[in-house]
Design a protein around this motif. Structure first.
Motif, short mmCIF file in Angstrom:
data_model
loop_
_atom_site.label_atom_id
_atom_site.label_comp_id
_atom_site.label_asym_id
_atom_site.label_seq_id
_atom_site.Cartn_x
_atom_site.Cartn_y
_atom_site.Cartn_z
N PRO A 135 0.83 -1.21 0.00
CA PRO A 135 0.00 0.00 0.00
C PRO A 135 0.86 1.26 0.00
N ARG A 136 0.38 2.27 -0.69
CA ARG A 136 1.08 3.56 -0.75
C ARG A 136 0.12 4.66 -0.34
N PHE A 137 0.65 5.64 0.37
CA PHE A 137 -0.20 6.73 0.81
C PHE A 137 0.64 8.00 0.88
N CYS A 138 -0.02 9.12 1.18
CA CYS A 138 0.70 10.38 1.27
C CYS A 138 -0.05 11.33 2.20
N THR A 139 0.64 12.36 2.62
CA THR A 139 0.00 13.48 3.31
C THR A 139 -0.03 14.64 2.32
N VAL A 140 -1.13 15.38 2.29
CA VAL A 140 -1.29 16.46 1.32
C VAL A 140 -2.07 17.61 1.95
N VAL A 141 -1.70 18.82 1.57
CA VAL A 141 -2.53 19.98 1.85
C VAL A 141 -2.82 20.65 0.51
N PHE A 142 -4.10 20.92 0.26
CA PHE A 142 -4.52 21.55 -0.99
C PHE A 142 -5.23 22.85 -0.67
N GLY A 143 -4.91 23.90 -1.42
CA GLY A 143 -5.51 25.20 -1.18
C GLY A 143 -6.13 25.81 -2.42
N LEU A 144 -7.21 26.53 -2.22
CA LEU A 144 -7.87 27.27 -3.29
C LEU A 144 -7.72 28.76 -2.98
N LEU A 145 -7.11 29.51 -3.90
CA LEU A 145 -6.83 30.93 -3.69
C LEU A 145 -7.74 31.78 -4.57
N THR A 146 -8.35 32.77 -3.94
CA THR A 146 -9.21 33.71 -4.67
C THR A 146 -8.89 35.12 -4.19
N PRO A 147 -8.63 36.06 -5.09
CA PRO A 147 -8.35 37.44 -4.66
C PRO A 147 -9.54 38.03 -3.90
N ASP A 148 -9.25 38.74 -2.83
CA ASP A 148 -10.28 39.42 -2.05
C ASP A 148 -10.37 40.86 -2.55
N ARG A 149 -11.38 41.13 -3.35
CA ARG A 149 -11.49 42.43 -4.00
C ARG A 149 -11.82 43.55 -3.02
N ILE A 150 -12.43 43.21 -1.90
CA ILE A 150 -12.88 44.24 -0.97
C ILE A 150 -11.77 44.58 0.04
N ARG A 151 -11.23 43.57 0.70
CA ARG A 151 -10.24 43.82 1.76
C ARG A 151 -8.80 43.80 1.24
N GLY A 152 -8.60 43.33 0.01
CA GLY A 152 -7.24 43.15 -0.47
C GLY A 152 -6.69 41.81 -0.02
N GLY A 153 -5.60 41.39 -0.61
CA GLY A 153 -5.05 40.08 -0.27
C GLY A 153 -5.82 38.96 -0.94
N PHE A 154 -5.88 37.82 -0.27
CA PHE A 154 -6.52 36.64 -0.87
C PHE A 154 -7.35 35.90 0.17
N HIS A 155 -8.41 35.29 -0.32
CA HIS A 155 -9.20 34.34 0.47
C HIS A 155 -8.67 32.95 0.13
N ILE A 156 -8.30 32.20 1.16
CA ILE A 156 -7.70 30.87 0.96
C ILE A 156 -8.49 29.83 1.75
N ILE A 157 -8.87 28.76 1.07
CA ILE A 157 -9.46 27.59 1.73
C ILE A 157 -8.44 26.46 1.63
N LEU A 158 -8.08 25.89 2.78
CA LEU A 158 -7.10 24.80 2.83
C LEU A 158 -7.77 23.52 3.29
N ALA A 159 -7.45 22.41 2.63
CA ALA A 159 -7.89 21.08 3.07
C ALA A 159 -6.64 20.26 3.35
N SER A 160 -6.66 19.52 4.45
CA SER A 160 -5.49 18.74 4.85
C SER A 160 -5.83 17.27 5.00
N GLY A 161 -5.00 16.44 4.40
CA GLY A 161 -5.11 15.00 4.59
C GLY A 161 -3.89 14.51 5.35
N GLY A 162 -3.94 14.66 6.68
CA GLY A 162 -2.85 14.17 7.53
C GLY A 162 -1.57 14.94 7.42
N HIS A 163 -1.60 16.15 6.85
CA HIS A 163 -0.37 16.90 6.62
C HIS A 163 -0.08 17.86 7.78
N PRO A 164 1.21 18.17 8.02
CA PRO A 164 1.54 19.16 9.06
C PRO A 164 0.83 20.48 8.78
#
Length: 422
Positions: free
Chosen positions: A273-302
């Motif tokens: 069996p093979r497995f991994c730890t992963v973090v995946f993020g979705l980045l969207t510019p924040d037009r109102i406050r500036g910067g970015f809105h980020i959603i992160l999902a983690s599968g066993g990752h630091p």
């Protein structure tokens, strides 16, 4: 007295314990002269100035000389090659005079026909009862088989070194194919990444990427496959392309990791069996406050480290996320943040926190999550390139204490130029 049948048979065959003992005793009655002349090594006696006074038949046969061509006519150094004579004059002779003995010296003798004979030479100065030196006794061993063995050993080592270099080139080339040649350029976002190779002999299983999705959104990920070598590289390649394809189909971070889990669990659910730890993020510019809105999902990752513009730093909580590829339906945790102008988000694999700190502190403890958090608080506020550069310097300081590949990926939302000048 009557003989037994066994004794009669032994007499008829003409051999018995008594005869064998007699034959063995006869073998031991070789004269000292015969032992000297036909010894399995060469013997040589010279005067103190090196003139040959006595030489045995073995050495004469090796060199192809007649006895009277050497005795009283040549010096021991005359039998050596040019390089050997130089060594004899500058090292061998002086050491012999100082120590009275020198052993196991590799030299080459020149035979009568001009060929070279590699030998090992041991010489001892014989002294009289008054302690004054009388002559030099030299023992010479044929080293042709040893020289051939050493030559073959060197050849094999050169071939092994060449093969190792070739494998290192292949491993480095394969490693490059598992990483993006360049990260996507995101307007209003600074990005930096670094991959630290723990061993040039093996391909690691860490990976990362940043790429565009639908208009105005970008995906990023960083992960670590268990194991090393070709098997880990195959999983790494599969994970990278699966993550990109799954994000195009459904960019929700939890759905992306769920798709990757389905693929890995289906492909590697057998005896290996093979497995991994992963973090995946979705980045969207924040037009109102500036910067970015980020959603992160983690599968066993630091957890990712957020270093804010106000100088604070904390881990982003993603508790309970399970390894990707092990279970049919793992628990995947998500978190959402606002990457404000001046903030920097750092993703890393566990090669960093699991590094031994003996090169820095002299101890054997691991670096750990707490130390990395303190490190981030000292850095903040920082930029993506400065954060990655600082981590790179830290890994270099650990030296051999980094026994696992480490990948780091940082994103930074710059302040507006007007704020930067303040």
């Amino acid at each position: 007295m009557c003989k037994t049948n066994g004794e009669e048979q032994e007499g008829r065959e003409g051999g018995g314990p008594v005869d064998e003992q007699a034959q063995f005793s006869a073998l031991l009655e070789d004269s000292a002269e015969d032992l000297y002349e036909h010894a399995p090594c060469g013997y040589l006696s010279t005067q103190l100035d090196g003139r040959i006074a006595k030489v045995n038949t073995t050495l004469l046969d090796w060199l192809g000389y007649q006895r009277d061509a050497l005795v009283g006519r040549k010096h021991f150094s005359d039998l050596l090659t040019v390089g050997g004579r130089l060594y004899h004059e500058t090292h061998f002779g002086p050491l012999l005079r100082m120590q009275g003995e020198i052993s196991g010296i590799a030299l080459e003798l020149r035979a009568a026909d001009g060929t070279r004979l590699p030998v090992l030479v041991t010489s001892t100065v014989k002294t009289g009862s008054d302690g004054h030196p009388l002559l030099i006794r030299t023992t010479i061993f044929d080293a042709r088989d040893r020289r051939a063995y050493e030559t073959e050993l060197l050849r094999a080592r050169r071939e092994a070194d060449l093969e190792r270099d070739r494998l290192q080139v292949l491993a480095a080339t394969l490693q490059k194919t598992l990483l993006p040649p360049a990260l996507a350029s995101v307007p209003g976002l600074d990005v930096a990444a670094y991959y630290h190779i723990a061993s040039v002999d093996e391909v690691g299983g860490d990976f990362y990427d940043l790429f565009p999705l639908a208009a105005g959104t970008w995906g990023l990920f960083l992960g670590d496959v268990c194991g090393k070598g070709a098997a880990a590289a195959a999983v790494t390649s599969l994970a990278r392309y699966t993550l990109r394809a799954a994000a195009v189909y459904d960019p929700d971070p939890a759905a992306v990791l769920a798709n990757l889990n389905t693929v890995l669990n289906h492909e590697y659910n057998g005896s290996d069996p093979r497995f991994c730890t992963v973090v995946f993020g979705l980045l969207t510019p924040d037009r109102i406050r500036g910067g970015f809105h980020i959603i992160l999902a983690s599968g066993g990752h630091p957890p990712a480290l957020l270093m804010r513009s106000d100088g604070s730093a904390d881990y982003l909580p993603t508790p309970g996320g399970q390894l990707i590829g092990v279970l049919p339906d793992p628990h995947i945790t998500t978190t959402a943040i606002h990457l404000a102008p001046g903030d920097t988000l750092l993703l890393h694999t566990d090669g960093l926190t699991e590094a031994h700190t003996h090169a820095v502190t002299g101890g054997e403890e691991r670096y750990g999550d707490d130390a990395l958090l303190d490190f981030g608080r000292e850095l903040a506020p920082t930029t993506a390139s400065d954060a990655v550069g600082a981590v790179r310097d830290l890994l270099d300081a650990f030296g051999a204490g980094v026994d696992d590949d480490t990948a780091v990926l940082a994103v930074h939302a710059p302040r507006p130029p007007s704020e930067e000048l303040q």
